[in-house]
Design a protein around this motif. Structure first.
Motif, PDB file in Angstrom:
ATOM      1  N   GLU A 342       6.868 -15.176   3.007  1.00  0.00           N
ATOM      2  CA  GLU A 342       7.768 -15.775   2.029  1.00  0.00           C
ATOM      3  C   GLU A 342       7.058 -16.141   0.727  1.00  0.00           C
ATOM      4  OE1 GLU A 342       9.673 -19.052   3.855  1.00  0.00           O
ATOM      5  OE2 GLU A 342      10.888 -17.834   5.222  1.00  0.00           O
ATOM      6  N   GLN A 343       5.773 -16.442   0.812  1.00  0.00           N
ATOM      7  CA  GLN A 343       5.039 -16.824  -0.405  1.00  0.00           C
ATOM      8  C   GLN A 343       4.907 -15.665  -1.375  1.00  0.00           C
ATOM      9  OE1 GLN A 343       1.373 -18.478   1.159  1.00  0.00           O
ATOM     10  NE2 GLN A 343       2.132 -20.564   0.807  1.00  0.00           N
ATOM     11  N   SER A 344       4.546 -14.515  -0.842  1.00  0.00           N
ATOM     12  CA  SER A 344       4.367 -13.339  -1.703  1.00  0.00           C
ATOM     13  C   SER A 344       5.597 -12.444  -1.734  1.00  0.00           C
ATOM     14  CB  SER A 344       3.163 -12.524  -1.233  1.00  0.00           C
ATOM     15  OG  SER A 344       3.386 -12.033   0.092  1.00  0.00           O
ATOM     16  N   GLU A 345       6.650 -12.845  -0.984  1.00  0.00           N
ATOM     17  CA  GLU A 345       7.886 -12.071  -0.908  1.00  0.00           C
ATOM     18  C   GLU A 345       7.590 -10.625  -0.526  1.00  0.00           C
ATOM     19  OE1 GLU A 345       9.859 -12.593  -4.607  1.00  0.00           O
ATOM     20  OE2 GLU A 345      10.495 -14.654  -4.170  1.00  0.00           O
ATOM     21  N   THR A 346       6.803 -10.479   0.516  1.00  0.00           N
ATOM     22  CA  THR A 346       6.378  -9.160   0.977  1.00  0.00           C
ATOM     23  C   THR A 346       6.732  -8.979   2.441  1.00  0.00           C
ATOM     24  OG1 THR A 346       4.530  -9.173  -0.599  1.00  0.00           O
ATOM     25  CG2 THR A 346       4.413  -7.568   1.218  1.00  0.00           C
ATOM     26  N   LEU A 347       7.188  -7.767   2.799  1.00  0.00           N
ATOM     27  CA  LEU A 347       7.443  -7.411   4.191  1.00  0.00           C
ATOM     28  C   LEU A 347       6.269  -6.608   4.721  1.00  0.00           C
ATOM     29  CD1 LEU A 347      11.213  -6.346   4.091  1.00  0.00           C
ATOM     30  CD2 LEU A 347      10.279  -8.466   4.993  1.00  0.00           C
ATOM     31  N   TYR A 348       5.805  -6.962   5.922  1.00  0.00           N
ATOM     32  CA  TYR A 348       4.718  -6.242   6.565  1.00  0.00           C
ATOM     33  C   TYR A 348       5.256  -5.586   7.833  1.00  0.00           C
ATOM     34  CZ  TYR A 348       1.442  -8.692   3.496  1.00  0.00           C
ATOM     35  OH  TYR A 348       0.759  -9.175   2.398  1.00  0.00           O
ATOM     36  N   GLN A 349       5.056  -4.256   7.937  1.00  0.00           N
ATOM     37  CA  GLN A 349       5.554  -3.537   9.107  1.00  0.00           C
ATOM     38  C   GLN A 349       4.671  -3.822  10.318  1.00  0.00           C
ATOM     39  OE1 GLN A 349       6.324   0.609   8.434  1.00  0.00           O
ATOM     40  NE2 GLN A 349       7.151   0.942  10.480  1.00  0.00           N
ATOM     41  N   VAL A 350       5.318  -3.933  11.470  1.00  0.00           N
ATOM     42  CA  VAL A 350       4.631  -4.246  12.730  1.00  0.00           C
ATOM     43  C   VAL A 350       4.761  -3.050  13.670  1.00  0.00           C
ATOM     44  CG1 VAL A 350       4.582  -5.781  14.728  1.00  0.00           C
ATOM     45  CG2 VAL A 350       5.135  -6.697  12.462  1.00  0.00           C
ATOM     46  N   PHE A 387      18.220  -2.174   2.574  1.00  0.00           N
ATOM     47  CA  PHE A 387      17.587  -3.468   2.790  1.00  0.00           C
ATOM     48  C   PHE A 387      16.182  -3.507   2.185  1.00  0.00           C
ATOM     49  CE2 PHE A 387      15.112  -6.540   5.258  1.00  0.00           C
ATOM     50  CZ  PHE A 387      15.952  -7.648   5.244  1.00  0.00           C
ATOM     51  N   LEU A 388      15.452  -2.382   2.296  1.00  0.00           N
ATOM     52  CA  LEU A 388      14.069  -2.334   1.820  1.00  0.00           C
ATOM     53  C   LEU A 388      13.967  -2.046   0.333  1.00  0.00           C
ATOM     54  CD1 LEU A 388      12.416  -0.380   4.776  1.00  0.00           C
ATOM     55  CD2 LEU A 388      12.461  -2.847   4.422  1.00  0.00           C
ATOM     56  N   THR A 389      15.085  -1.636  -0.273  1.00  0.00           N
ATOM     57  CA  THR A 389      15.071  -1.304  -1.700  1.00  0.00           C
ATOM     58  C   THR A 389      14.730  -2.552  -2.535  1.00  0.00           C
ATOM     59  OG1 THR A 389      16.715   0.446  -1.414  1.00  0.00           O
ATOM     60  CG2 THR A 389      16.406  -0.427  -3.642  1.00  0.00           C
ATOM     61  N   GLY A 390      13.768  -2.409  -3.388  1.00  0.00           N
ATOM     62  CA  GLY A 390      13.383  -3.501  -4.280  1.00  0.00           C
ATOM     63  C   GLY A 390      12.438  -4.507  -3.656  1.00  0.00           C
ATOM     64  N   LYS A 391      12.073  -4.322  -2.401  1.00  0.00           N
ATOM     65  CA  LYS A 391      11.160  -5.256  -1.713  1.00  0.00           C
ATOM     66  C   LYS A 391       9.776  -4.643  -1.625  1.00  0.00           C
ATOM     67  CE  LYS A 391      14.490  -7.747   1.189  1.00  0.00           C
ATOM     68  NZ  LYS A 391      15.731  -7.177   0.658  1.00  0.00           N
ATOM     69  N   LYS A 392       8.775  -5.495  -1.646  1.00  0.00           N
ATOM     70  CA  LYS A 392       7.403  -5.019  -1.444  1.00  0.00           C
ATOM     71  C   LYS A 392       7.186  -4.881   0.054  1.00  0.00           C
ATOM     72  CE  LYS A 392       5.563  -8.453  -3.785  1.00  0.00           C
ATOM     73  NZ  LYS A 392       4.530  -9.317  -4.394  1.00  0.00           N
ATOM     74  N   VAL A 393       6.815  -3.669   0.481  1.00  0.00           N
ATOM     75  CA  VAL A 393       6.617  -3.379   1.898  1.00  0.00           C
ATOM     76  C   VAL A 393       5.210  -2.853   2.104  1.00  0.00           C
ATOM     77  CG1 VAL A 393       7.439  -2.065   3.887  1.00  0.00           C
ATOM     78  CG2 VAL A 393       9.059  -2.809   2.122  1.00  0.00           C
ATOM     79  N   LYS A 394       4.521  -3.381   3.081  1.00  0.00           N
ATOM     80  CA  LYS A 394       3.159  -2.921   3.399  1.00  0.00           C
ATOM     81  C   LYS A 394       3.074  -2.602   4.883  1.00  0.00           C
ATOM     82  CE  LYS A 394       0.772  -5.441  -0.264  1.00  0.00           C
ATOM     83  NZ  LYS A 394      -0.321  -6.372  -0.591  1.00  0.00           N
TER      84      LYS A 394
END
Length: 394
Positions: A342-350, A387-394
């Motif tokens: 939530e701090q960096s507004e980033t999604l990390y794939q598991v 859902f992933l559009t516009g989000k930072k995903v790593k």
């Protein structure tokens, strides 16, 4: 000396009255249909004083009370009169009125301490029956000051202490009373009861203290285990507000990463589950899976840190799919998992084939409210792409 003529006239009048009495009904007596009620209005035959009686309706009673409460009488006489009136109310179990009488008597400030002592013990008894233990105890204490060996005051004081579970103090009152009255049956019974209750209370207190110490040790061991694994706990909003008042706040953490404290493990209140260590030392976490496409979620109360995600997903989305998956898209091999920073507004794939512990040890993974949470999407679905559009995903 009356003359014969006058005497004769009197006899004639009496004869006339008696003749009329035989033939006419007496109009000033009790009425046949209300004689019992009228009888009760005569002070001599009253069983109890009427509630809030009207002096106009009961003139004789009003006169008697006026005599009893005559302020011109000596304070001792007035106090005794009020005491007797209070005793009558007490016998009728009208304890509030009895207390009013005893209090009024004490306000007379009579010099006879014996009367004052009796008034105090009587009022203590009335307060006791009403459940006013503090007031009853205070009156018993005041009576004991007048006469330290007064049996009724000693008994009442001990009873009050037992009722408020002040068993050690009750024993003191009993022991003090038994010095003056060593064979009194009531004091002996009260002392035995107080001693029994005190032993039980002391035993319960020891058990509670031991339980509290055990829980504290377990929590300290739990927090130490979390610390050893490098798992980061996110503080609750309440704790962050508290920390924001401090001038020594660490700006690098922005007041969000909890020092290892129980505050970061507050999920038990919200979910009914909390992280725990098993006998082998492994941690089991309450874990939340969220499905934003259907606004649904799954909750696993005890996810072992050494268990892989696929192990749970294979069961949750095996032969029997959830009723909300009408398109039957949520198959274990068809799912993608993410956690959000939530701090960096980033999604990390598991990855599904990694254990929970490895994900929780990720540099950007934070446990919020004691419950690790993950987002579950269907791989390649239109909702997933949107859902992933516009989000930072790593």
């Amino acid at each position: 000396m009356s003359s014969p003529a006058v005497q004769h006239d009197s006899d004639d009048d009496m004869d006339l009255f008696m003749d009329k009495f035989k033939t006419q009904r007496y109009k000033n007596g009790f009425k046949e249909d209300t004689w019992e009620e009228d009888f009760e209005k005569v002070p001599m035959f009253m069983k109890s004083i009427p509630e809030d009686f009207d002096p106009v309706e009961y003139p004789e009673l009003a006169c008697i009370q006026a005599i009893l409460h005559d302020e011109d009488r000596a304070p001792e006489v007035q106090a005794k009169s009020l005491k007797n009136e209070g005793n009558e109310f007490f016998k009728e179990k009208k304890y509030e009125k009895a207390i009013l009488c005893y209090t009024a008597a004490l306000k007379k400030n009579c010099e006879d301490q014996e009367i004052n002592m009796v008034l105090l013990t009587n009022r203590a008894a009335a307060q006791f029956h009403l459940g006013n233990m503090r007031s009853s105890f205070n009156d018993a204490t005041a009576a004991k000051k007048i006469k330290p060996d007064h049996l009724k005051a000693l008994i009442r004081g001990a009873q009050c202490c037992i009722e408020v579970r002040a068993f050690a103090r009750a024993l003191q009152w009993c022991d003090e009373g038994l010095k003056a009255h060593p064979t009194d049956k009531k004091l002996l019974e009260l002392r035995a009861a107080a001693d029994k209750h005190k032993r039980a209370a002391d035993r319960d207190a020891r058990k509670a203290k031991a339980k509290e110490k055990k829980l504290l040790n377990e929590k300290e061991a739990l927090l130490a285990a979390i610390n050893e694994r490098g798992i980061k706990l996110l503080q609750s909003t309440k704790a962050r507000r508290h920390d924001s008042d401090s001038d020594d706040e660490d700006e690098s953490s922005s007041g969000t990463i909890a020092e290892l404290s129980l505050d970061g493990l507050s999920s038990k209140e919200a979910t009914g589950a909390q992280v725990f260590r098993d006998e082998q030392g492994s941690l089991h976490w309450p874990v939340l899976f969220m499905y934003p496409e259907h606004q649904q979620s799954d909750f696993i109360s005890a996810f072992c840190e050494n268990t892989c995600f696929i192990d749970h997903l294979a069961v949750m989305f095996g032969e029997e799919l959830p009723p909300w998956d009408t398109d039957r898209k949520y198959l274990s091999h068809n799912l993608q998992l993410y956690f959000e920073d939530e701090q960096s507004e980033t999604l990390y794939q598991v990855k599904q084939d990694v254990p929970l512990l490895k994900v929780m040890q990720h540099q950007r993974f934070f446990v919020k409210a004691g419950t690790p949470s993950f987002i579950v999407l269907v791989k390649g679905s239109s909702f997933c792409k949107q859902f992933l559009t516009g989000k930072k995903v790593k």
